[in-house]
Design a protein around this motif. Structure first.
Motif, PDB file in Angstrom:
ATOM      1  N   ARG A  66      46.602  42.664  33.244  1.00 30.28           N
ATOM      2  CA  ARG A  66      45.518  43.652  33.233  1.00 30.28           C
ATOM      3  C   ARG A  66      45.794  44.820  34.180  1.00 30.28           C
ATOM      4  NH1 ARG A  66      39.988  41.070  31.506  1.00 30.28           N
ATOM      5  NH2 ARG A  66      40.373  41.369  29.273  1.00 30.28           N
ATOM      6  N   ALA A  67      46.568  44.577  35.239  1.00 32.20           N
ATOM      7  CA  ALA A  67      46.913  45.671  36.153  1.00 32.20           C
ATOM      8  C   ALA A  67      47.749  46.731  35.453  1.00 32.20           C
ATOM      9  CB  ALA A  67      47.663  45.116  37.366  1.00 32.20           C
ATOM     10  N   VAL A  68      48.516  46.305  34.443  1.00 30.05           N
ATOM     11  CA  VAL A  68      49.390  47.218  33.700  1.00 30.05           C
ATOM     12  C   VAL A  68      48.728  47.674  32.402  1.00 30.05           C
ATOM     13  CG1 VAL A  68      51.662  47.459  32.599  1.00 30.05           C
ATOM     14  CG2 VAL A  68      51.425  46.093  34.688  1.00 30.05           C
ATOM     15  N   ARG A  69      47.990  46.761  31.758  1.00 27.91           N
ATOM     16  CA  ARG A  69      47.419  47.010  30.437  1.00 27.91           C
ATOM     17  C   ARG A  69      45.953  46.564  30.439  1.00 27.91           C
ATOM     18  NH1 ARG A  69      50.725  48.382  26.518  1.00 27.91           N
ATOM     19  NH2 ARG A  69      49.128  47.676  25.046  1.00 27.91           N
ATOM     20  N   PRO A  70      45.073  47.370  30.999  1.00 28.70           N
ATOM     21  CA  PRO A  70      43.676  46.941  31.200  1.00 28.70           C
ATOM     22  C   PRO A  70      42.866  46.792  29.916  1.00 28.70           C
ATOM     23  CG  PRO A  70      43.971  49.237  31.844  1.00 28.70           C
ATOM     24  CD  PRO A  70      45.336  48.701  31.596  1.00 28.70           C
ATOM     25  N   ASP A  71      43.312  47.343  28.805  1.00 26.05           N
ATOM     26  CA  ASP A  71      42.517  47.314  27.580  1.00 26.05           C
ATOM     27  C   ASP A  71      42.935  46.221  26.601  1.00 26.05           C
ATOM     28  OD1 ASP A  71      41.037  49.549  28.432  1.00 26.05           O
ATOM     29  OD2 ASP A  71      42.574  50.922  27.687  1.00 26.05           O
ATOM     30  N   ASP A  72      43.863  45.352  27.001  1.00 25.73           N
ATOM     31  CA  ASP A  72      44.329  44.296  26.110  1.00 25.73           C
ATOM     32  C   ASP A  72      43.372  43.110  26.103  1.00 25.73           C
ATOM     33  OD1 ASP A  72      46.497  45.914  25.696  1.00 25.73           O
ATOM     34  OD2 ASP A  72      47.945  44.640  26.746  1.00 25.73           O
ATOM     35  N   ALA A  73      43.416  42.336  25.024  1.00 25.43           N
ATOM     36  CA  ALA A  73      42.624  41.118  24.887  1.00 25.43           C
ATOM     37  C   ALA A  73      43.462  39.911  25.294  1.00 25.43           C
ATOM     38  CB  ALA A  73      42.143  40.967  23.453  1.00 25.43           C
TER      39      ALA A  73
END
Length: 275
Positions: A66-73
């Protein structure tokens, strides 16, 4: 967003999956209590356990991604499902082989797969006690990474079933185990031997590496197989259920060409979908 048209994205997701799986694996070794981790929950039976380290590893994985890709599920064994709007979903098993980890046996792993619009495009399985990481990207092959280097993974193809070493696993529910034992009695006479390691994704990586010739199991979940199935497929193997159905908790069969078909034919009349 189409999975087939995003090779750069798949490579980016694989890099993040592999780095995160290795970090979680190191943490699980470094912070494992000397007297073993505490069991904090049971699931399908008193022997189907969750430890505090399962939860700590899943939290680490989600935080790093999430630190790199906050919008992923996310879909995780311990944390359930978390929504996101990017079209990317991470399927996470923080410790596949928790009972092995609990007993300080070596065959457990951290498994992380990335899906784009529902298709798995990247997967990493880190096996810290083996000092190995298996990775795959859709259309780009599968690799085994060790301290001594990296090599391409290829399944064993065309192994006659009577000469095939077959991996399998068993559920925690007593009724399911009884059904699996019944099926096993029909499989054993038709193969070289059976191996039961205790971790689905380690078994799948062993298949991809040619260390076993086939694998089947009833009851495995999406997080158990997501990364490992891609690794097997990219190593030249098939991963399916009965009659061409997708691999699922109903049944997962995996093997190289020729061996897969023979194992499928052996399993069919044994009624492997019935507990």
């Amino acid at each position: 967003m189409s999975a087939a048209s995003t090779p750069d994205l798949a490579a980016e997701l694989l890099e993040l999956a592999a780095a995160t799986a290795r970090e979680a694996g190191r943490m699980l070794i470094d912070k494992r209590p000397l007297d073993g981790p505490d069991v904090v929950q049971t699931k399908s039976s008193p022997t189907d356990v969750v430890t505090q380290m399962d939860r700590a590893a899943e939290q680490l994985i989600i935080e790093r991604i999430r630190a790199v890709r906050p919008d992923d599920a996310f879909l995780g064994e311990e944390g359930g499902s978390r929504d996101g709007g990017s079209g990317v979903r991470w399927v996470v098993d923080p410790i596949d082989g928790t009972v092995n980890y609990l007993y300080d046996l070596p065959d457990w792993a951290v498994s992380i797969a990335a899906e784009v619009d529902g298709t798995t495009v990247a997967g990493a399985v880190d096996m810290p006690r083996r000092g190995e990481t298996c990775t795959a990207v859709r259309g780009g092959g599968a690799l085994l990474h060790t301290a001594s280097g990296t090599r391409e993974l290829r399944v064993n193809a065309g192994v006659p079933l009577g000469e095939a070493l077959v991996a399998t696993g068993f559920g925690y529910d007593a009724g399911r185990r009884a059904g699996q034992a019944r099926v096993l009695t029909g499989v054993l006479p038709g193969v070289r031997d059976i191996r039961r390691g205790g971790s689905c994704c380690v078994d799948l990586c062993s298949l991809a590496a040619g260390r076993v010739d086939a694998y089947y199991e009833r009851g495995v979940q999406a997080w158990d197989v997501a990364a490992g199935a891609l690794i097997v497929q990219e190593a030249g193997g098939r991963v399916e259920g009965l009659h061409g159905a997708p691999a699922s908790p109903e049944l997962t069969i995996a093997a190289g060409p020729g061996t897969f078909e023979a194992l499928h034919e052996l399993l069919m009349p044994l009624d492997p979908l019935t507990d």
